[in-house]
Write a protein that holds these residues in place. Structure first.
Motif, PDB file in Angstrom:
ATOM      1  N   LYS A  56       5.676 -55.481  45.854  1.00  0.00           N
ATOM      2  CA  LYS A  56       5.357 -56.914  45.958  1.00  0.00           C
ATOM      3  C   LYS A  56       5.737 -57.451  47.338  1.00  0.00           C
ATOM      4  N   THR A  57       6.959 -57.133  47.739  1.00  0.00           N
ATOM      5  CA  THR A  57       7.398 -57.610  49.054  1.00  0.00           C
ATOM      6  C   THR A  57       6.517 -57.013  50.155  1.00  0.00           C
ATOM      7  N   THR A  58       6.181 -55.753  50.011  1.00  0.00           N
ATOM      8  CA  THR A  58       5.302 -55.103  50.986  1.00  0.00           C
ATOM      9  C   THR A  58       3.956 -55.820  51.073  1.00  0.00           C
ATOM     10  N   HIS A 100      11.291 -66.218  51.890  1.00  0.00           N
ATOM     11  CA  HIS A 100      11.650 -64.800  51.859  1.00  0.00           C
ATOM     12  C   HIS A 100      12.600 -64.511  50.714  1.00  0.00           C
ATOM     13  N   GLN A 101      12.529 -63.258  50.262  1.00  0.00           N
ATOM     14  CA  GLN A 101      13.368 -62.854  49.139  1.00  0.00           C
ATOM     15  C   GLN A 101      14.846 -63.123  49.450  1.00  0.00           C
ATOM     16  N   ASP A 102      15.239 -62.854  50.698  1.00  0.00           N
ATOM     17  CA  ASP A 102      16.642 -63.066  51.089  1.00  0.00           C
ATOM     18  C   ASP A 102      16.792 -64.276  52.015  1.00  0.00           C
ATOM     19  N   ALA A 174       5.809 -66.985  48.351  1.00  0.00           N
ATOM     20  CA  ALA A 174       7.208 -67.012  47.919  1.00  0.00           C
ATOM     21  C   ALA A 174       7.552 -65.683  47.268  1.00  0.00           C
ATOM     22  N   ASP A 175       8.611 -65.046  47.772  1.00  0.00           N
ATOM     23  CA  ASP A 175       8.998 -63.721  47.286  1.00  0.00           C
ATOM     24  C   ASP A 175      10.187 -63.854  46.340  1.00  0.00           C
ATOM     25  N   GLU A 176       9.921 -63.729  45.037  1.00  0.00           N
ATOM     26  CA  GLU A 176      10.943 -63.884  43.997  1.00  0.00           C
ATOM     27  C   GLU A 176      11.819 -65.110  44.254  1.00  0.00           C
ATOM     28  N   PRO A 177      11.204 -66.268  44.352  1.00  0.00           N
ATOM     29  CA  PRO A 177      11.998 -67.464  44.719  1.00  0.00           C
ATOM     30  C   PRO A 177      13.002 -67.853  43.636  1.00  0.00           C
TER      31      PRO A 177
HETATM   32 MG   LIG Z   1      10.727 -57.449  46.682  1.00  0.00          MG
END
Ligand SMILES: [Mg+2]
Ligand SMILES: Nc1ncnc2c1ncn2[C@@H]1O[C@H](COP(=O)(O)OP(=O)(O)O)[C@@H](O)[C@H]1O
Lengths: 239, 301
Positions: A56-58, A100-102, A174-177
């Motif tokens: 997903k992030t990729t 971003h996820q982080d 949004a990555d796993e917000p």
């Molecule tokens: Mg991810």
């Protein structure tokens, strides 16, 4: 005669925000994502699901030119990412707000400075009032001077969302917000994303939280993309 | 001193927003200032060496006026005979433009500094002096001496300024070496600043990554580093130039007896040259940091 693209029936020739054509990505240990073809139409709301490690992030990184596809073509605002110069990439990112996820904050800058960072690096300025309104909208107006490390994860996620939208982007990724937020906070964040979509923004949210997706579907006509067997597929409406 | 200069510069060159978002990167700051300072200090001496030896080379070259003297001492009755012989030899020697016997008045004027104005030229047996002017192509000194010995045994060829020729050449070479040193010092400084800039960029990689993610162009990020390193080089170099100048001022003053070594300093407008060094150092830092930043940014993100 239109054709079906992820999210919508669209007329031929209509510009897409993000298009993938037979895209593959490989970090070096074999193809992680293969042969993906999809379009994100303006104003659409999509979820991207799949187990952890599915890519997903990729996928999102391919969508804001952080990664270049190892095969196929990614087109952002009608321009192939392979043809973008580094300056073009910077300009494109000003039109795509990413949570971003982080989070990716600069820990030595205040919350306000972090939220305003996209404006700062673009050499633009916003009124103090506009910035305060934005912080109030995400419920962080009391914390404007705080440094990122002192914030809770919910506050960080909302600050990240504020930063993602400060440039008035066309697309919000949004990555796993809601990754490590409690349910109440997750709903609050979802509400913000839905509001943005209703303002006309194209939204793509990567998440593996099926409850969140169900909740969203009661508010917007969201579509679900699922990464399975290295492919992205449009999921059924049975969630 | 440095702090004052830095604050003045900060006011002249207002901070970029990029300065605020890129945190300062610790130890590379003093490394850059120190390098620029030390290199400029050395460059001041190389400059002094170069200018002084340049002066010397010019002076000595000018002194080589392409003249020589033949001194003729002979018994009274032979002197005119030998004089004619000497002039005959000189007239037929290739490389000699003209030769002329000095008059008594001229001889007296030459000797005056040593013997005073009342020298009785008539009573003291003085050698006759013949001034020889070369034509620039040079003559064969040994051959001329042999011919003079054969035809006028009392004649002595004195090509007194010839010894300076290799000295003038050495001085010119020294000037070249001085300039070469300045070039090398500049190149070494560029290399050091490139390393420091790379280290600084690497230490800030995480920040740079975030800036790129939010849409910063390379030029924007580079500017923060370029500005910082340029200012550091400028202040460091200014301090080094001042220290170097003080060092040159404290050298013993030029004395004829000391020759070359005591002449190591600046003359007249030459004193302005060291002030060219700090802007030059800043320019070197600017170019080096910009190149390093743009290259490293491409590698980092
Ligand atoms: Mg991810
Ligand atoms: N920079 C990288 N280099 C090599 N492998 C990576 C890199 N980033 C992610 N991966 C691998 O790619 C796979 C997918 O990662 P990711 O896209 O983060 O998945 P998700 O976001 O769905 O959890 C994982 O197996 C991960 O280990």
């Amino acid at each position: 005669m239109g054709e079906y693209r992820a999210g919508n029936w669209v007329g031929a020739g209509r510009p897409f925000m993000i298009s993938f054509d037979n895209v593959a990505y490989n970090y070096g240990g074999g193809e992680l994502l293969s042969d993906m073809t999809l379009r994100l139409a303006p104003g659409s709301f999509h979820f991207l699901t799949g187990p952890s490690g599915a890519g997903k992030t990729t996928f999102l990184k391919l969508s804001y030119a952080e990664l270049l596809p190892t095969a196929g073509h990614v087109t952002l605002f009608d321009r192939d990412v392979h043809g973008l110069t580094r300056d073009d990439v910077a300009m494109t990112r000003r039109r795509i707000g990413v949570v971003h996820q982080d989070c990716q904050f600069l820990d030595h800058l205040s919350l306000t400075a972090n939220v305003a960072l996209p404006l700062t690096v673009a050499g633009r300025h916003t009124g103090e009032g506009d910035l305060a309104d934005l912080l109030a909208w995400v419920g962080l107006d009391k914390l404007s001077a705080a440094l990122p490390p002192s914030l809770s994860s919910g506050e960080r996620q909302r600050a990240a969302l504020a930063r993602a939208i400060i440039m008035g982007p066309d697309v919000i990724l949004a990555d796993e917000p809601t990754g490590n937020l409690d349910w109440e906070m997750s709903l609050r964040l979802l509400t913000l994303l839905v509001e943005l979509n209703k303002m006309g923004k194209t939204v793509l949210v990567a998440t593996h939280d099926l409850n969140l997706i169900r909740q969203a579907k009661s508010q917007v006509p969201a579509r679900v993309l699922r990464i399975a067997k290295r492919r992205v597929q449009l999921s059924g409406a049975d969630l | 001193m440095k702090a004052v200069l830095a604050s003045v510069l900060a006011r002249l060159v207002p901070a970029e927003p990029a300065d605020a978002v890129v945190p300062p990167s610790g130890h590379t700051a003093w490394l850059t200032s120190f390098t620029a300072g030390a290199m400029t200090f050395l460059a001041v001496f190389a400059l002094a060496l170069s200018l002084a030896s340049g002066c010397l080379a010019d002076r000595w070259s000018a002194a080589l006026e392409r003249t020589a003297t033949v001194r003729l001492s002979a018994p009274e009755d032979q002197i005119e005979l030998q004089l004619t012989a000497v002039l005959g030899v000189l007239a037929t020697t290739p490389g000699i433009e003209s030769a002329r016997a000095l008059t008594d008045e001229e001889s007296r004027a030459l000797l005056e500094p040593w013997f005073g104005p009342d020298l009785p030229v008539e009573t003291v047996p003085l050698p006759r002096l013949i001034e020889v002017v070369e034509d620039g192509s040079g003559y064969d000194g040994t051959g001329l001496r042999q011919r003079l010995a054969a035809e006028a045994p009392g004649a002595v060829l004195d090509d007194h300024t010839r010894w300076r020729e290799p000295m003038a050449e050495a001085a010119a070479r020294l000037r070249l070496l001085g300039l070469l040193s300045i070039g090398l010092i500049g190149a070494a400084m560029a290399a050091m600043i490139t390393l420091a800039a790379n280290a600084s960029l690497a230490a800030t990689a995480q920040v740079i990554k975030v800036l790129r993610l939010v849409g910063a162009r390379d030029a924007y990020i580079a500017r923060a580093f370029v500005r910082r390193f340029t200012l550091r080089a400028l202040t460091g170099s200014a301090a080094g130039a001042i220290a170097g100048l003080v060092g040159v001022i404290l050298l013993p003053a030029a004395q004829p007896a000391g020759g070359f070594l005591t002449g190591l300093g600046f003359q007249g407008a030459g004193w302005l040259w060291p002030f060219v060094l700090p802007p030059l150092a800043a320019l070197v830092a600017f170019v080096a940091t910009r190149a390093a930043a743009l290259r490293t940014l491409r590698e980092l993100t």
